[in-house]
Motif scaffolding. Structure first.
Motif, PDB file in Angstrom:
ATOM      1  N   GLY A 179      30.874  38.630  44.357  1.00 58.73           N
ATOM      2  CA  GLY A 179      29.654  38.737  45.180  1.00 58.73           C
ATOM      3  C   GLY A 179      29.786  37.964  46.480  1.00 58.73           C
ATOM      4  N   LEU A 180      30.423  36.793  46.430  1.00 58.89           N
ATOM      5  CA  LEU A 180      30.634  36.025  47.654  1.00 58.89           C
ATOM      6  C   LEU A 180      31.553  36.750  48.619  1.00 58.89           C
ATOM      7  CD1 LEU A 180      31.003  32.419  46.141  1.00 58.89           C
ATOM      8  CD2 LEU A 180      29.018  33.392  47.322  1.00 58.89           C
ATOM      9  N   VAL A 181      32.533  37.413  48.095  1.00 55.07           N
ATOM     10  CA  VAL A 181      33.441  38.176  48.960  1.00 55.07           C
ATOM     11  C   VAL A 181      32.679  39.285  49.675  1.00 55.07           C
ATOM     12  CG1 VAL A 181      35.418  39.757  48.954  1.00 55.07           C
ATOM     13  CG2 VAL A 181      35.506  37.653  47.613  1.00 55.07           C
ATOM     14  N   ARG A 182      31.839  39.950  48.956  1.00 51.47           N
ATOM     15  CA  ARG A 182      31.064  41.041  49.560  1.00 51.47           C
ATOM     16  C   ARG A 182      30.097  40.493  50.631  1.00 51.47           C
ATOM     17  NH1 ARG A 182      29.718  44.304  43.943  1.00 51.47           N
ATOM     18  NH2 ARG A 182      31.846  45.146  43.639  1.00 51.47           N
ATOM     19  N   ALA A 186      29.979  41.393  54.657  1.00 51.36           N
ATOM     20  CA  ALA A 186      28.777  41.821  55.390  1.00 51.36           C
ATOM     21  C   ALA A 186      28.555  40.976  56.653  1.00 51.36           C
ATOM     22  CB  ALA A 186      27.568  41.730  54.468  1.00 51.36           C
ATOM     23  N   ASN A 187      28.755  39.683  56.535  1.00 53.54           N
ATOM     24  CA  ASN A 187      28.626  38.805  57.711  1.00 53.54           C
ATOM     25  C   ASN A 187      29.644  39.179  58.777  1.00 53.54           C
ATOM     26  OD1 ASN A 187      26.500  37.347  56.593  1.00 53.54           O
ATOM     27  ND2 ASN A 187      27.893  35.840  55.648  1.00 53.54           N
ATOM     28  N   LEU A 188      30.834  39.536  58.324  1.00 57.68           N
ATOM     29  CA  LEU A 188      31.868  39.926  59.271  1.00 57.68           C
ATOM     30  C   LEU A 188      31.452  41.195  60.025  1.00 57.68           C
ATOM     31  CD1 LEU A 188      34.687  39.666  60.494  1.00 57.68           C
ATOM     32  CD2 LEU A 188      35.571  40.953  58.506  1.00 57.68           C
ATOM     33  N   ARG A 237      36.464  36.259  58.933  1.00 59.80           N
ATOM     34  CA  ARG A 237      37.670  36.793  58.283  1.00 59.80           C
ATOM     35  C   ARG A 237      38.291  35.728  57.365  1.00 59.80           C
ATOM     36  NH1 ARG A 237      38.407  38.995  63.639  1.00 59.80           N
ATOM     37  NH2 ARG A 237      38.162  41.283  63.604  1.00 59.80           N
ATOM     38  N   GLU A 238      38.348  34.508  57.768  1.00 60.14           N
ATOM     39  CA  GLU A 238      38.893  33.443  56.925  1.00 60.14           C
ATOM     40  C   GLU A 238      38.029  33.207  55.681  1.00 60.14           C
ATOM     41  OE1 GLU A 238      39.232  30.068  59.410  1.00 60.14           O
ATOM     42  OE2 GLU A 238      40.963  30.827  60.531  1.00 60.14           O
ATOM     43  N   ALA A 239      36.716  33.330  55.846  1.00 60.14           N
ATOM     44  CA  ALA A 239      35.823  33.181  54.690  1.00 60.14           C
ATOM     45  C   ALA A 239      36.091  34.266  53.649  1.00 60.14           C
ATOM     46  CB  ALA A 239      34.374  33.202  55.137  1.00 60.14           C
ATOM     47  N   ILE A 240      36.345  35.463  54.136  1.00 59.81           N
ATOM     48  CA  ILE A 240      36.658  36.569  53.202  1.00 59.81           C
ATOM     49  C   ILE A 240      37.968  36.287  52.458  1.00 59.81           C
ATOM     50  CG2 ILE A 240      37.305  38.991  53.086  1.00 59.81           C
ATOM     51  CD1 ILE A 240      35.301  39.523  55.343  1.00 59.81           C
ATOM     52  N   VAL A 247      38.536  34.807  43.789  1.00 60.91           N
ATOM     53  CA  VAL A 247      38.459  35.926  42.827  1.00 60.91           C
ATOM     54  C   VAL A 247      39.754  36.046  42.036  1.00 60.91           C
ATOM     55  CG1 VAL A 247      38.338  38.442  42.654  1.00 60.91           C
ATOM     56  CG2 VAL A 247      36.711  37.216  44.088  1.00 60.91           C
ATOM     57  N   GLU A 248      40.886  35.917  42.722  1.00 61.24           N
ATOM     58  CA  GLU A 248      42.174  35.988  42.017  1.00 61.24           C
ATOM     59  C   GLU A 248      42.308  34.844  41.015  1.00 61.24           C
ATOM     60  OE1 GLU A 248      44.370  38.375  42.058  1.00 61.24           O
ATOM     61  OE2 GLU A 248      43.113  39.515  43.449  1.00 61.24           O
ATOM     62  N   GLY A 249      41.845  33.646  41.379  1.00 58.18           N
ATOM     63  CA  GLY A 249      41.860  32.524  40.441  1.00 58.18           C
ATOM     64  C   GLY A 249      41.011  32.785  39.214  1.00 58.18           C
ATOM     65  N   ASP A 250      39.849  33.428  39.449  1.00 53.84           N
ATOM     66  CA  ASP A 250      38.983  33.778  38.305  1.00 53.84           C
ATOM     67  C   ASP A 250      39.661  34.776  37.369  1.00 53.84           C
ATOM     68  OD1 ASP A 250      37.065  32.082  39.287  1.00 53.84           O
ATOM     69  OD2 ASP A 250      35.953  33.668  40.342  1.00 53.84           O
ATOM     70  N   LYS A 251      40.370  35.720  37.967  1.00 50.32           N
ATOM     71  CA  LYS A 251      41.078  36.699  37.126  1.00 50.32           C
ATOM     72  C   LYS A 251      42.160  36.007  36.300  1.00 50.32           C
ATOM     73  CE  LYS A 251      40.323  40.746  40.099  1.00 50.32           C
ATOM     74  NZ  LYS A 251      40.967  41.762  40.946  1.00 50.32           N
TER      75      LYS A 251
END
Length: 539
Positions: A179-182, A186-188, A237-240, A247-251
């Motif tokens: 959700g944070l990535v999305r 959107a901000n970008l 872009r850096e925030a994304i 997300v990869e760490g969560d996986k």
């Protein structure tokens, strides 16, 4: 003539001369006694020689007389045996198809033997069978105290539940970070639109400044707004990228948590397996042996001492060895199908049938034999592992073989022989000593390879009183009951002419022109239960 005889006259003349010369008389007496001594010694020797000759003659006379008397006695006995009429029982040599068999001593062995040992440690809380009982695969035999195993199962279940919760937490973190990535994306997008507007404003006011329509300060302000928009885009872009890394760490955390679950679940299943070992079941069908560990004893896992041994006795096997010279014939016969094997043992003369199923791949070079194994149906439980049995392997059948009752064949100094009845004179039947070669014995019948022909009548009882040429009288068996309680058949009078027996319908059936077997073993007279003594000196 010896010297002493020659000296006698000389001594005599000297004595005369001495007497004439006046010698004393005592000297003359001594000379006369010395003259008579040689004569007495010679007489003694002659007497001893005559006495010795008389003694030798006496011994020779009595020895000759004893030898002559023995020969006369033996000749008289033989003449007596030939002269007397001996009652005998006879049987007719018949033709029949007999099996070609090999016989050996076999050893019964179980098809399968399992020593039941505990796979879990603990105290035996129950024995659910009896020693010697027939058990089936899957029957409960023993139970072991399982309280420690149940506690281990509960502990493993708690660990697995904890690991599953951690997996769920990791999956929730992944959803949040996605959700944070999305949101960053959107901000970008919003900042990109603002950056495009700021860039267009900066370009337009730069052109106006060049034309002199606005001041330099106004143009620089719009240029600054444009550069701020570009920096905002770079930050988005850096925030994304950071959000995607989370997300990869969560996986990865989810994968690790799932691996922990799998490990702990394996431990849980292992505990369940260990708990299942507290109930011991029969691994095969068979007969249980003695119970070696009773209820209340503590056993250790994988102990070398079994709790009980189970042997599979149906089907059961019999192992036996035959000479290696018979191996090619056995292999040849097995190509055409399975070979039949039968066994008998002490106390049971009824053959138990089986089939040959195994030929060992090595000849025992110490004995020159090869091991064979036959399988037998042992539903009746007659055969026990370790038992010794008489094994008979049937290879083939020999048609038109000559057979006689086994008690007809006698052993003599020159080998085997039988007494054959001479039917030339029916009123004065005699017997002839006929040498034979018997190859094997089957069901009480000897197979004669040489010496007899079909139809010959042989003596089966009374051989001890027979010699070659003895007169006989054939005994007729009385009706009686045999050992099984069945009425024994009365044999025909073998002294009857063959034509009379044919007319009465009770004689032996005539042989066919092709030489096929015409007489069954049942047509032979039933011998006495006590076999006759073997005649050793008649041959």
């Amino acid at each position: 003539m010896n010297e002493q005889q020659l000296e006698i006259p000389l001594n005599y003349e000297e004595s005369l001369n001495h007497s004439s010369h006046g010698f004393p008389d005592d000297i003359d007496d001594n000379r006369n006694s010395s003259k008579t001594q040689p004569r007495s010694l010679s007489k003694k020797r002659i007497g001893l020689a005559i006495a010795g000759l008389l003694l030798l003659g006496t011994i020779g006379f009595f020895s000759f007389r004893a030898l002559t008397a023995t020969k006369q006695d033996n000749s008289g006995k033989k003449t007596d045996k030939q002269g007397q009429v001996v009652p005998v029982a006879v049987a007719v040599a018949a033709q029949k198809t007999v099996p070609i068999q090999l016989q050996a001593i076999g050893n019964v062995q179980a098809s399968s033997t399992v020593a039941v040992t505990p796979q879990a440690s603990g105290k035996i809380t129950g024995v659910h069978f009896k020693k010697g009982q027939e058990v089936h695969k899957g029957d409960l035999l023993f139970t072991i105290d399982d309280r420690s195993q149940i506690a281990s199962i509960q502990q493993a279940q708690g660990v697995v539940s904890r690991d599953l919760a951690q997996v769920q937490q990791a999956r929730a973190n992944l959803a949040r970070d996605i959700g944070l990535v999305r949101s960053a994306e959107a901000n970008l997008a919003k900042d990109e639109a603002q950056a495009q507007f700021a860039k267009s404003q900066s370009d337009r006011y730069n052109n106006l400044y060049k034309e002199g329509a606005i001041s330099q300060d106004q143009a620089q302000q719009y240029n600054t707004n444009n550069r701020v928009s570009d920096a905002t885009l770079q930050s988005d872009r850096e925030a994304i990228q950071n959000a995607l890394a989370v997300v990869e760490g969560d996986k990865a955390a989810i994968t690790n948590a799932e691996a922990v679950v799998a490990t702990d679940d394996g431990a849980y299943q292992n505990v369940q397996v260990q708990a299942s070992y507290t109930e011991i079941y029969a691994p095969i069908d068979g007969r249980a042996g003695n119970i070696l560990v009773t209820e209340g004893n503590v056993v250790q896992a994988n102990s070398a001492n079994p709790l009980v041994t189970i042997t599979q006795v149906n089907p059961i096997q019999v192992a036996f060895a035959i000479p290696e010279v018979n191996l090619p014939e056995i292999q040849k016969r097995m190509k055409n199908g399975k070979l039949n094997v039968s066994v008998t043992f002490a106390g049971n003369n009824t053959p138990i049938a089986g089939v040959l199923t195994f030929i060992n791949n090595t000849v025992d070079n110490t004995t020159g034999t090869i091991q064979l194994i036959g399988d037998f149906n042992n539903a009746g439980g007659q055969l026990f592992p370790g038992q010794f049995v008489n094994t008979t392997l049937t290879l083939n059948e020999e048609p038109n073989a000559i057979v006689v009752p086994a008690q007809a064949v006698q052993n003599g100094a020159n080998g085997q022989f039988v007494f054959v009845v001479n039917d030339d004179d029916q009123d004065n039947s005699t017997v002839t000593n006929v040498p034979v070669v018997a190859s094997s014995t089957i069901d009480g019948l000897d197979v004669i390879q040489k010496g007899l022909k079909s139809g010959d009548r042989v003596v089966i009882d009374g051989q001890a009183n027979l010699v070659n040429g003895s007169k006989i009288k054939v005994k007729v068996a009385d009706s009686s009951t045999d050992s099984s309680g069945a009425k024994a058949k009365t044999s025909d009078d073998p002294t009857k002419p063959a034509s009379d027996r044919k007319k009465s319908g009770k004689g032996r059936r005539s042989g066919s022109t092709d030489g096929s077997a015409t007489s069954s073993p049942n047509s032979l007279p039933k011998p006495d239960k006590t076999p006759p003594a073997k005649s050793e000196g008649a041959n």
